[in-house]
Design an enzyme around this catalytic site. Structure first.
Site, PDB file in Angstrom:
ATOM      1  N   LEU A  16      52.029 -13.219  37.861  1.00 16.95           N
ATOM      2  CA  LEU A  16      51.474 -13.640  39.154  1.00 16.95           C
ATOM      3  C   LEU A  16      50.009 -13.897  39.195  1.00 16.95           C
ATOM      4  O   LEU A  16      49.355 -13.219  38.592  1.00 16.95           O
ATOM      5  CB  LEU A  16      51.727 -12.393  39.878  1.00 16.95           C
ATOM      6  CG  LEU A  16      51.473 -12.570  41.363  1.00 16.95           C
ATOM      7  CD1 LEU A  16      52.437 -12.688  42.285  1.00 16.95           C
ATOM      8  CD2 LEU A  16      50.253 -11.486  41.728  1.00 16.95           C
ATOM      9  N   HIS A  17      49.599 -14.618  39.696  1.00 12.20           N
ATOM     10  CA  HIS A  17      48.048 -15.338  40.024  1.00 12.20           C
ATOM     11  C   HIS A  17      47.758 -15.878  41.418  1.00 12.20           C
ATOM     12  O   HIS A  17      48.723 -16.905  41.653  1.00 12.20           O
ATOM     13  CB  HIS A  17      47.485 -15.873  38.922  1.00 12.20           C
ATOM     14  CG  HIS A  17      48.535 -17.216  38.513  1.00 12.20           C
ATOM     15  ND1 HIS A  17      49.446 -17.166  37.849  1.00 12.20           N
ATOM     16  CD2 HIS A  17      48.015 -18.392  38.735  1.00 12.20           C
ATOM     17  CE1 HIS A  17      49.796 -18.387  37.663  1.00 12.20           C
ATOM     18  NE2 HIS A  17      49.152 -19.161  38.171  1.00 12.20           N
ATOM     19  N   GLN A  18      46.972 -15.519  41.992  1.00 11.41           N
ATOM     20  CA  GLN A  18      46.394 -16.165  43.420  1.00 11.41           C
ATOM     21  C   GLN A  18      45.265 -17.302  43.109  1.00 11.41           C
ATOM     22  O   GLN A  18      44.189 -16.858  42.440  1.00 11.41           O
ATOM     23  CB  GLN A  18      45.933 -15.060  44.264  1.00 11.41           C
ATOM     24  CG  GLN A  18      45.252 -15.756  45.302  1.00 11.41           C
ATOM     25  CD  GLN A  18      46.246 -16.135  46.687  1.00 11.41           C
ATOM     26  OE1 GLN A  18      47.348 -15.976  46.489  1.00 11.41           O
ATOM     27  NE2 GLN A  18      45.542 -16.374  47.639  1.00 11.41           N
TER      28      GLN A  18
END
Length: 191
Positions: A148-150
């Site tokens: 996951l990465h924003q």
């Protein structure tokens, strides 16, 4: 060309058209470093694969891993393949692929670091706006779906000029190392 508009010079032979360097009417903006991304080098195969670039970045020195800030459960780094200058990613240290898998502490810190990334970007680069996003799953556009990465992408009026539209090319005018150093220097010490 003759006055009637007919071509008088011989056309290139089939062999000549296959030679490198023969003009074909297209401009070239060479970005060979992107082949690693295109070929999937360093991309984890699934959530259990530990060859993840987001897992390995924190094991390196900040400048080598392009890390801007290290928090308790999440960290901020430069996107190696940025959509725009100053494109940051906020990632949990833990190798999880889905937002629902984050702990409450990770979710809060991810949000806090996203807000801080916006404030620091405004301070050092003066963007007019941001694109924030998290692509969940490969089908949703996640380049590295297993971790996951924003995305925190600074935007300026007029930053989408003719290049992406006509040439399908994005000019990024600042080296990642320079952007990382500026953002890291301006990052508040308390996180």
């Amino acid at each position: 060309m003759t006055e009637e508009g007919t071509h008088t010079e011989p056309l290139p032979t089939e062999d000549a058209r296959e030679l490198a360097g023969v003009p074909d009417g297209f401009g070239r903006f060479w970005t060979p470093y992107r082949m690693a991304y295109i070929h999937g080098e360093g991309k984890p195969a699934d959530a259990s694969d530990r060859t993840c670039p987001f897992c390995s970045a924190p094991t390196k020195a900040d400048d080598e891993g392009l890390i801007v800030f290290r928090g308790a459960t999440c960290f901020v780094l430069m996107n190696l393949f940025p959509y725009n200058s100053g494109h940051l990613l906020v990632c949990p240290y833990r190798h999880v692929s889905d937002y629902t898998e984050l702990t409450n502490e990770e979710r809060v810190e991810l949000g806090d670091l996203t807000a801080t990334a916006m404030r620091v970007s405004r301070e050092v680069a003066g963007p007019h706006g941001f694109n924030l996003g998290m692509n969940q799953g490969e089908v949703a556009g996640a380049g590295i779906a297993a971790h996951l990465h924003q995305h925190v992408v600074p935007r300026w009026a007029g930053d989408a000029n003719f290049l992406p539209i006509i040439a399908r090319t994005k000019a990024v005018p600042e080296l990642l190392e320079d952007a990382r150093a500026r953002l890291a220097a301006a990052w508040p010490q308390e996180g």
